[in-house]
Structure formats: structure tokens, C-alpha cells
Scaffold this active site. Structure first.
Site, PDB file in Angstrom:
ATOM      1  N   ASP A  10       0.882  -1.154   0.000  1.00  0.00           N
ATOM      2  CA  ASP A  10       0.000   0.000   0.000  1.00  0.00           C
ATOM      3  C   ASP A  10       0.935   1.223   0.000  1.00  0.00           C
ATOM      4  OD1 ASP A  10      -2.329   1.637   0.442  1.00  0.00           O
ATOM      5  OD2 ASP A  10      -1.748   1.751   2.548  1.00  0.00           O
ATOM      6  N   ASP A  12      -0.025   5.065   1.016  1.00  0.00           N
ATOM      7  CA  ASP A  12      -0.236   6.053   2.086  1.00  0.00           C
ATOM      8  C   ASP A  12      -0.212   5.377   3.458  1.00  0.00           C
ATOM      9  OD1 ASP A  12      -0.766   8.286   0.273  1.00  0.00           O
ATOM     10  OD2 ASP A  12      -2.604   7.219  -0.222  1.00  0.00           O
ATOM     11  N   GLY A  47      -7.758   4.329   3.797  1.00  0.00           N
ATOM     12  CA  GLY A  47      -7.632   3.257   2.802  1.00  0.00           C
ATOM     13  C   GLY A  47      -8.752   3.239   1.777  1.00  0.00           C
ATOM     14  N   ARG A  50     -11.340   8.036  -2.649  1.00  0.00           N
ATOM     15  CA  ARG A  50     -11.755   9.407  -2.324  1.00  0.00           C
ATOM     16  C   ARG A  50     -13.281   9.490  -2.181  1.00  0.00           C
ATOM     17  NH1 ARG A  50      -9.670  13.528  -6.625  1.00  0.00           N
ATOM     18  NH2 ARG A  50      -7.817  12.251  -6.281  1.00  0.00           N
ATOM     19  N   LYS A 118      -5.627   8.094  -6.397  1.00  0.00           N
ATOM     20  CA  LYS A 118      -5.451   8.517  -7.791  1.00  0.00           C
ATOM     21  C   LYS A 118      -4.184   9.360  -7.941  1.00  0.00           C
ATOM     22  CE  LYS A 118     -10.303   8.201  -8.932  1.00  0.00           C
ATOM     23  NZ  LYS A 118     -11.608   8.816  -8.872  1.00  0.00           N
TER      24      LYS A 118
HETATM   25  C1  BG6 Z   1      -5.682   5.843   0.054  1.00  0.00           C
HETATM   26  C2  BG6 Z   1      -5.695   6.581   1.356  1.00  0.00           C
HETATM   27  O1  BG6 Z   1      -4.406   5.330  -0.204  1.00  0.00           O
HETATM   28  O2  BG6 Z   1      -6.068   6.685  -1.024  1.00  0.00           O
HETATM   29  C3  BG6 Z   1      -7.048   7.229   1.574  1.00  0.00           C
HETATM   30  O3  BG6 Z   1      -5.436   5.672   2.413  1.00  0.00           O
HETATM   31  C4  BG6 Z   1      -7.390   8.114   0.385  1.00  0.00           C
HETATM   32  O4  BG6 Z   1      -7.037   7.965   2.768  1.00  0.00           O
HETATM   33  C5  BG6 Z   1      -7.357   7.269  -0.883  1.00  0.00           C
HETATM   34  O5  BG6 Z   1      -8.691   8.671   0.546  1.00  0.00           O
HETATM   35  C6  BG6 Z   1      -7.712   8.048  -2.146  1.00  0.00           C
HETATM   36  O6  BG6 Z   1      -6.711   8.990  -2.415  1.00  0.00           O
HETATM   37  P1  BG6 Z   1      -6.800  10.132  -3.537  1.00  0.00           P
HETATM   38  O7  BG6 Z   1      -5.396  10.646  -3.619  1.00  0.00           O
HETATM   39  O8  BG6 Z   1      -7.255   9.470  -4.797  1.00  0.00           O
HETATM   40  O9  BG6 Z   1      -7.776  11.136  -3.045  1.00  0.00           O
HETATM   41 MG    MG Z   2      -2.673   3.145   3.618  1.00  0.00          MG
END
Ligand code: BG6
Ligand code: MG
Length: 221
Positions: A10, A12, A47, A50, A118
Site C-alpha cells: 500500500d 499512504d 484506505g 476518495r 489517484k
Molecule cells: C488511500 C488513502 O491510499 O487513497 C485514503 O489511504 C485516500 O485515505 C485514498 O482517501 C484516495 O486517495 P486520492 O489521492 O485518490 O484522493
Molecule cells: Mg494506507
């Protein structure tokens, strides 16, 4: 002979602490909407994609919006997030991650990124880590958000590896559940009292290497 043939990371909260940047961006938006998103509340959205994160927030805050406003707020949250990650560099890579990636490369284990974000490729580029990955799957490529196993099953197919031979590193409950749903071995990164259903759990990558080498790569330590 390695027991593990592919490792899925993963992004983030595992490779880099951008889970905090997501939290701060949602918190800012929520305050504008009159809702106080706490760290406890954040655990429920960690996780998720969005869209699913915002749906969960709407549910927790007991508020509702038109579809137009919903989309507008998602754009706003992302602009807050992009602003916060503007300054990240390889220095933000979490301790132990680079040496583990190097070890896996030497072992010829396939490596995949499996992130719901994304913005994942942008973040990996900023961290200068793109070249470590044999396959990158992110929020632009999947239909169903974690805890659905789609993201992990897609990566294992792409890497031509059976799910039972894959090891996943995840910091969120939805990610751990997704990896379990995919039939993979999962290692939780974080507080083992908070993360359920992960057979192995470590506070960070500094504690992992010996255990990993011994149990998953049959090395004498
Ligand atoms: C995940 C994060 O990796 O990505 C979430 O853990 C986040 O917290 C999700 O909402 C979507 O991310 P993004 O950058 O597409 O808004
Ligand atoms: Mg994560």
C-alpha cells in the site's frame, strides 16, 4: 527457495506518511462543512477511495449534498491534499522501506504498488521510487474500493502469481480486510491493538526484516 513470490505495498501510511496529509485535508474540508473529523473517525475512512471516504464522512456527519456539490467538495479536498504534498521528497519515505525494497529486488521477488489513491504515481515520482515496482495499480485502475479484494487480485494476475504466494503490507483496516479477502498473507503496519485480522503486525518497517527473512524467505538469522 522463497515462500513468497510477490509483495504488494500500500502507499499512504506504508511507504510514506501521506495518510496524515489525507487526514488533514479531509479535516479542513469537514470543518468548513461544520463537522469535526477526529482521528477516531479517520480510522473508518483510511484506505478507502476518495469517493467512498466522503460517503463515509457524510454518513458519520449525518449531512447530505447534491451530486454537483459532492463532486465540487471532492475536487476541493484533493486541492488541499495536493497543496500539502507539494513539498514531499525522498526524505519522507518511511524508515526501513528503501532497504526492504532493495532486499526484495535482490531476491527477484516481484513488487507491486496497490494503492486506492489517484495521486499514487505522482507521490511515487516525488519519492523517486517508481523504478522499484514491476506493476503499479492505483485508484484510477479499480472499480471497487478496499475492502473489496479487486486491487490485490488484479495485481496478482498481472504478476502471474497465486494469491497465496503474495504478501501484502497495509496500514488500514480496509486494506487488511481486502488482502484477507484476496486470500493473501497480510502484514499490518501500525498499532496491533487497533488493526484487526492481520496475523502479523509491526509498528514500522524497522522491526520487520529479520522476521520476514526467517519466516517468508527461509533464511537463517
Ligand atoms: C488511500 C488513502 O491510499 O487513497 C485514503 O489511504 C485516500 O485515505 C485514498 O482517501 C484516495 O486517495 P486520492 O489521492 O485518490 O484522493
Ligand atoms: Mg494506507
Amino acid at each position: 527457495m522463497s515462500l513468497i513470490k510477490a509483495v504488494m505495498f500500500d502507499l499512504d501510511g506504508v511507504i510514506v506518511d501521506t495518510s496524515n496529509h489525507h487526514y488533514l485535508s479531509w479535516k479542513k474540508l469537514c470543518l468548513e462543512l461544520g463537522y469535526n473529523l477526529t482521528e477516531t473517525g479517520n480510522e473508518f475512512i483510511k484506505g478507502l477511495s476518495r469517493e467512498d471516504s466522503f460517503l463515509k464522512i457524510i454518513d458519520m456527519a449525518n449531512i447530505s449534498f447534491s451530486e454537483e456539490k459532492f463532486k465540487e467538495y471532492l475536487i476541493k479536498k484533493n486541492s488541499y491534499y495536493l497543496n500539502l504534498i507539494g513539498t514531499i521528497t525522498p526524505k519522507n519515505i518511511l524508515p526501513g522501506v528503501q532497504s526492504l525494497l532493495g532486499y526484495l529486488k535482490k531476491k527477484s521477488v516481484k513488487i507491486s504498488l496497490c494503492s486506492s489513491s489517484k495521486n499514487a504515481k505522482l507521490v511515487l515520482k516525488k519519492l523517486d521510487l517508481i523504478s522499484f515496482f514491476d506493476f503499479i495499480i492505483d485508484g484510477n485502475d479499480i472499480k471497487m474500493s478496499k475492502p473489496n479484494p479487486e486491487i490485490f487480485l488484479t495485481a496478482s494476475k498481472k504478476l502471474k502469481t497465486e494469491p497465496r504466494d503474495c504478501l501484502v503490507f497495509e496500514d488500514s483496516q480496509s486494506g487488511i480486510d481486502a488482502a484477507n479477502n484476496a486470500g493473501m498473507i497480510v502484514v499490518g503496519i501500525g498499532n496491533k491493538n487497533k488493526l484487526k485480522n492481520s496475523e502479523y503486525c509491526f509498528p514500522d518497517f524497522l522491526k520487520i526484516p529479520d522476521h520476514l527473512k526467517k519466516h517468508f524467505f527461509n533464511e537463517e538469522i
